[in-house]
Write an enzyme that holds these catalytic residues in place. Structure first.
Site, PDB file in Angstrom:
ATOM      1  N   GLY A  94       0.737  -1.298  -0.110  1.00 37.99           N
ATOM      2  CA  GLY A  94      -0.122   0.011   0.122  1.00 37.99           C
ATOM      3  C   GLY A  94       0.836   1.290   0.083  1.00 37.99           C
ATOM      4  O   GLY A  94       2.047   1.132   0.019  1.00 37.99           O
ATOM      5  N   GLY A  97       0.612   8.119   3.250  1.00 39.02           N
ATOM      6  CA  GLY A  97       0.936   9.892   3.024  1.00 39.02           C
ATOM      7  C   GLY A  97       2.370   9.901   2.603  1.00 39.02           C
ATOM      8  O   GLY A  97       2.672  10.856   1.722  1.00 39.02           O
ATOM      9  N   LYS A 117       8.852   0.088   4.746  1.00 38.82           N
ATOM     10  CA  LYS A 117       8.409   1.326   4.315  1.00 38.82           C
ATOM     11  C   LYS A 117       9.446   2.253   3.740  1.00 38.82           C
ATOM     12  O   LYS A 117      10.408   2.690   4.563  1.00 38.82           O
ATOM     13  CB  LYS A 117       7.618   2.021   5.466  1.00 38.82           C
ATOM     14  N   ASP A 210       1.918  10.410  15.116  1.00 35.47           N
ATOM     15  CA  ASP A 210       0.864  10.399  13.876  1.00 35.47           C
ATOM     16  C   ASP A 210      -0.104   9.240  14.012  1.00 35.47           C
ATOM     17  O   ASP A 210      -0.309   8.452  13.106  1.00 35.47           O
ATOM     18  CB  ASP A 210       1.845  10.208  12.416  1.00 35.47           C
TER      19      ASP A 210
END
Lengths: 891, 187
Positions: A94, A97, A117, A210
């Site tokens: 996926g 942001g 990531k 976050d």
């Protein structure tokens, strides 16, 4: 001669300001014979005339092109099969942001699948790696089942930072809750797990920074939902991405999703983000989980520039979750409620109060007003789940009591209802009150013998004790008590199937008595009828009990105005009692008095000739005197029931008038003194005697004494339950006026209280009219004109019926006018507003001090009406009038 | 290439030039980052307001505390130039693609939506050419156009940024628009 740039520009600029007709002359003069100059200017002027719109949409063209340009210029992504460090990319999971997430395989030192990531923003890789290294130690110390572990971090060959963490194949917490249609409790329980995880991290000194649904994934292990918080510590490592340290000492970038970002994080200047910023984000998450919406509409947020967005988040209070839910359109509300396996109507109610408060405490702009720790937040939610008072909540007594009741309702079931009934001393008729009390007392005695009920009683007493400990007096809130009774009773009736027939009879007896006490006569009737049915079904008839229950039923019927039925019951009771040789004389006496009361009442209803009426009253007088004799024989001279009987006797004597009026006064005074002696000065029975005495004295024109007694009645009633709700109300009334603009909370509370206060009044009671008027007023304030119309109309109807000439009737008219004006029904509104105002004005001398503002209000409602319709003449006239009356504008 | 004002504290024209170019790159990068983060945030229904974008980039780059910029106007100049470059690069690339030229890999996805924006691309390139000419003749007015058109500043903001009066800015704007329109009509 050449055309000088400066001249071209000057002449052009001046020419375009001129009207078409003057241009040629102007140009002729300015350019003279300089043809080149003239040509250049002409060309420009032509271009000017044709260029309408050219470049004027500044930003628009550019913006679309810009978005695409930027998208095109982004670097290409890694492909499956690529290697990053010792990790082999397998599958793209996926895109978030600021990064792409891969499922990757690690081969050494152990073979495992991980999530990798790659951060996309062009942050300084060296800095990231350095920060990551410094965070690594702390991250390694985090060991919690609900936190995804961070293993590694580094830089790709292209120089982009990446980090590696535990592979979590879950779905966003919000999606999970909706998919599984978790109800509010389950959502809260899941959320608590998230809190525990975050709390763990905070204890290790790590702030997430976050937190949002996409960072909290839920997996299912052995049927249990396990939330995992991902990306811990990453934001901090990624945060200070300096391209040039010396240049950018204050560089502080904006990371995060605005909707979840705390006001202090939005303030770029503040570097001191702490654990309470996470609490804010958790609050947003909780808001969303509960209501289905975020506090601020994300679409609207993203349309704002960064400054406006920051201002909004820092300054504007979002609506409470329940309010948010209330304002959902039907479709959304049905959808969101469906996600929670709940009826759409119940949705707002479920969030109102505690959950609103908990969420809003997290969302406080000033972080010192948020929860101190995530743990405190979790504990408050636990408290809510256990029906305990939440920290975030209102510190009012009312609230604490309600919680206490909630809790005990679960613990003791029906017993709470019993307690409640004891706390309410609301019966107005002393005689009937005693009846009800007797029934209860008796039921309790019986109950103690019966195992099933003794538990109730035990619970009841401990409940009373706890109230006493809390320092709550008896007047502690009829409102809540009434609120909870019905539900409690419903529960009780559900359980009834499990108990023995005897216990069942007792329960009906108790419930009937309680309903009677809180003036729910129809329900009381139902209970007593059930009881009778059960009693009659018993093979061994308990006749005394049968007769007593009939007495009770009679009282309940009489209170509803069902005189005929009441009479039948009491007749039958008397028949039974008179046939029973061993019947206690007192019971017979009680029935006799009851019957007489009924008969007198009936005589008042039916048109009788004077003679028939006289005979009837005399008969009842004698009946009561006989009953009194029995009572005196059994109880001596002083007894509550004797006082009650004396009262009734006095009443009957007074009804006969003439010479008997003086006798009535003597009897009533006797009743009064007996009641005072036995029950104390402030008692409904005393008030009742006093009231009767006042009437008798007025009839005899003993005004001085009557006035004193009247005042005494008012004083007592004020102190008693009669005015309890009213007292609470007037304080709310005041707060409504004081906080007209900011007092959403108090308005809401007001509606609650009004609704509650309506309970127990006949629908056409003037008190109902008063409450409805207050409600109408607040509805108008809130702009809910339909509701305002409905309530104002009710208020007006009652007042026009009962006190058509009172100022308040006209005030109600003005309210109704306001409600119709709000709906654009101007013609009707005009009439009502005018009549309303004129009516109140004409009666302004009647207005008590605390009602003086009603005149202002009616006037300014009319002024506002005319001003909105542009009727300046009328407006001015009214304003002049206001000045001459010395009225100030209401806020 | 349009020159843009160098920082006031630069010592020599040459170092000023380098500084300027370096800062421009910085702004360019920053705009891309801001735009990117916005795009990820807002997904498909993306509208980027250049003004918001530039302001955000300004803040991200340290705002008023940022010693690299003489002032906000200085930054806006750089931003306007960066925006212009971003747009023109893309328009040129897509034109090249459309004419079959260029080395870039072209896939169907990339070509989607091209017909609609063909005029836009031509418009952007033509405007840029005209703007370059205006810049040669009157760099201040070219600057004004860039601030208005690419950054989306209002007349008042532009005037403030360029330290001229609003009426002057308005006059320049009318003049420059007509000037550019005429030049573009000639082409």
């Amino acid at each position: 001669m050449s055309a000088r740039k400066h001249d071209i520009e000057r002449i052009f600029s001046e020419a375009i300001e001129l009207p078409e007709s003057e241009r040629v002359h102007f140009l002729d003069t300015e350019c003279g014979d300089n043809t080149e100059l003239r040509q250049r200017v002409d060309a420009l002027l032509q271009a000017h005339d044709k260029s309408d719109g050219f470049l004027e949409d500044t930003g628009q063209d550019a913006s679309f092109g810009l978005a695409d340009s930027l998208r095109d210029s982004l670097p290409s992504d890694e492909m499956p099969g690529d290697r990053i460090g010792r990790y082999k990319l397998l599958e793209r999971l996926g895109e978030g942001g600021w990064g792409v997430v891969w499922m990757a395989e690690q081969s050494e030192p152990i073979r495992r699948r991980v999530a990798l990531k790659v951060l996309k923003l062009g942050m300084d890789t060296k800095e990231f790696v350095a920060r990551f290294e410094s965070e690594r130690q702390a991250l390694a110390m985090m060991d919690h089942p609900n936190i995804a572990r961070v293993f590694d971090g580094g830089a790709t060959e292209l120089g982009r930072p990446y980090f590696v963490m535990e592979l979590v194949r879950g779905i966003r917490i919000s999606d999970y809750c909706d998919r599984e249609q978790l109800n509010t409790r389950d959502r809260l329980q899941l959320f608590i797990k998230v809190c525990q995880a975050v709390n763990h991290a905070h204890q290790k000194g790590i702030i997430h920074r976050d937190l949002k649904p996409s960072n909290i994934l839920v997996t299912v292990n052995d049927g249990e939902a396990v939330p995992k918080v991902i990306d811990f510590g990453i934001v901090k490592a990624a945060q200070l991405k300096l391209t040039d340290k010396t240049l950018f000492t204050h560089f502080h970038s904006f990371v995060g999703t605005p909707a979840y970002t705390s006001p202090e994080q939005m303030q770029m200047s503040s570097l001191d983000v702490d654990t309470r910023s996470d609490i804010y984000s958790l609050g947003v998450l909780l808001y969303e989980l509960l209501s289905g919406k975020q506090p601020f509409d994300p679409t609207k947020l993203s349309e704002l520039g960064i400054d406006a967005m920051r201002k909004l988040i820092s300054e504007q209070d979002p609506p409470r979750p329940s309010v948010q839910v209330n304002s959902l359109n039907q479709e959304d509300r049905t959808l969101f409620a469906g996600h929670r396996g709940m009826e759409p109507e119940k949705f707002p109610k479920e969030l109102k109060g505690d959950l609103d408060w908990i969420v809003m405490k997290c969302l406080e702009k000033n972080r010192s007003r948020r929860y101190e720790t995530v743990n405190a937040l979790a504990m408050d939610i636990e408290r809510y789940l256990h029906h305990e008072a939440v920290l975030a909540g209102h510190p009012s007594k009312l609230y604490k009591i309600k919680k206490l009741i909630d809790r005990n309702r679960v613990a003791f079931g029906i017993s709470v209802a019993l307690v409640l009934s004891l706390l309410i001393g609301t019966a107005t008729n002393a005689f009937l009150a005693i009846q009800a009390f007797r029934a209860e007392e008796h039921a309790q005695e019986e109950a103690q013998k019966t195992g099933e009920i003794s538990e109730f009683i035990k619970g009841m007493f401990s409940y009373v004790d706890s109230l006493v400990e809390l320092g709550q007096s008896q007047d502690a809130n009829t409102r809540i008590l009434k609120d909870t009774l019905k539900e409690t009773f419903d529960r009780a009736s559900m359980r009834i199937g499990d108990v023995s027939p005897d216990a069942e009879i007792e329960i009906y007896d108790i419930l009937g008595a309680m309903y009677f006490k809180i003036r729910e006569y129809a329900s009381a009737e139902k209970m007593f009828r059930q009881e009778l049915t059960k009693l009659r079904a018993n093979s061994e008839r308990d006749f005394p009990k049968l007769a007593r229950t009939m007495n009770h039923l009679c009282a309940a019927l009489a209170r509803q105005g069902k005189i005929e039925e009441a009479e039948l019951q009491i007749q039958e009771a008397l028949n039974i009692q008179q046939q029973q040789l061993n019947e206690d004389g007192q019971n017979v006496a009680r029935s006799m008095v009851n019957l007489s009361v009924i008969q007198v009442k009936k005589a008042g209803n039916v048109r009788l000739s004077d003679k028939a009426r006289e005979e009837q009253l005399l008969k009842e007088q004698e009946s009561i005197e006989a009953a009194l004799e029995i009572q005196r024989e059994g109880w001596g001279n002083e007894h509550e029931e004797i006082a009650a009987s004396l009262n009734e006797l006095g009443f009957i004597l007074a009804c006969q008038g003439g010479e008997k009026m003086a006798a009535a006064e003597v009897v009533i005074k006797e009743a009064l003194n007996m009641n005072k002696k036995l029950l104390g000065n402030e008692n409904p029975a005393v008030a009742s005697s006093l009231n009767l005495l006042t009437i008798v004295q007025v009839i005899q024109e003993k005004y001085v004494e009557a006035l004193d007694n009247y005042r005494a009645v008012q004083t007592i009633r004020q102190k008693l339950e009669e005015t309890k709700a009213r007292d609470v109300l007037s304080s709310y009334e005041v707060s409504v006026w004081e906080h007209q603009n900011t007092g959403a909370e108090s308005l809401e509370a007001l509606h609650d209280i009004v609704e509650f206060s309506l309970f127990g009044f006949e629908p056409d009671d003037l008190e109902v009219a008063r409450l409805k008027a207050i409600q109408a007023f607040t509805y108008i304030e809130e702009g809910q004109y339909k509701e305002a119309e409905e309530t104002a109309l009710l208020s007006l109807a009652i007042r026009e019926e009962k006190i058509p000439d009172h100022w308040s009737s006209f005030y109600a008219k003005s309210l109704l006018g306001g409600a119709l004006f709000g709906q654009g029904r101007n013609e009707e509104a005009d009439v009502l507003l005018t009549q309303g105002y004129e009516g109140v004005k004409a009666r302004r001398e009647q207005l008590e001090d605390f009602h003086k503002h009603r005149l202002n209000e009616a006037l300014y409602r009319l002024i506002y009406f005319h001003s909105a319709r542009g009727n300046a003449a009328k407006m001015d006239k009214l304003i002049q009038e206001a000045t001459s009356l010395g009225l100030e504008s209401p806020r | 290439m349009v020159e843009y004002t160098s920082p006031k504290n630069s010592t020599s024209p040459k170092s000023g030039q380098q500084d300027a170019e370096r800062l421009l790159t910085l702004v360019y990068d920053e705009l891309r980052k801001v735009a990117y983060s916005k795009m990820s945030l807002e997904r498909s229904d993306l509208t980027l307001q250049p003004t918001a974008l530039v302001h955000e980039a300004w803040i991200r780059l340290g705002g008023d505390n940022q010693p690299a910029w003489a002032n906000r106007a200085h930054f806006f100049s750089a931003a306007a130039e960066a925006m212009r470059r971003i747009l023109i690069e893309r328009a040129r690339r897509r034109q090249a693609m459309r004419h079959g030229g260029g080395q870039q890999r072209v896939d169907s996805e990339e070509l989607e939506g091209l017909p609609e924006s063909m005029n836009d691309d031509k418009h952007v390139i033509d405007l840029n050419d005209a703007l370059t000419k205006l810049d040669l003749e009157d760099p201040r007015k070219a600057e004004l156009v860039k601030l208005r058109y690419f950054v989306g500043l209002t007349i008042e903001e532009t005037a403030k940024t360029m330290e001229i009066s609003a009426p002057t800015a308005k006059r320049w704007w009318a003049y420059s628009r007509s000037w550019l329109f005429e030049k573009m009509a000639e082409q």
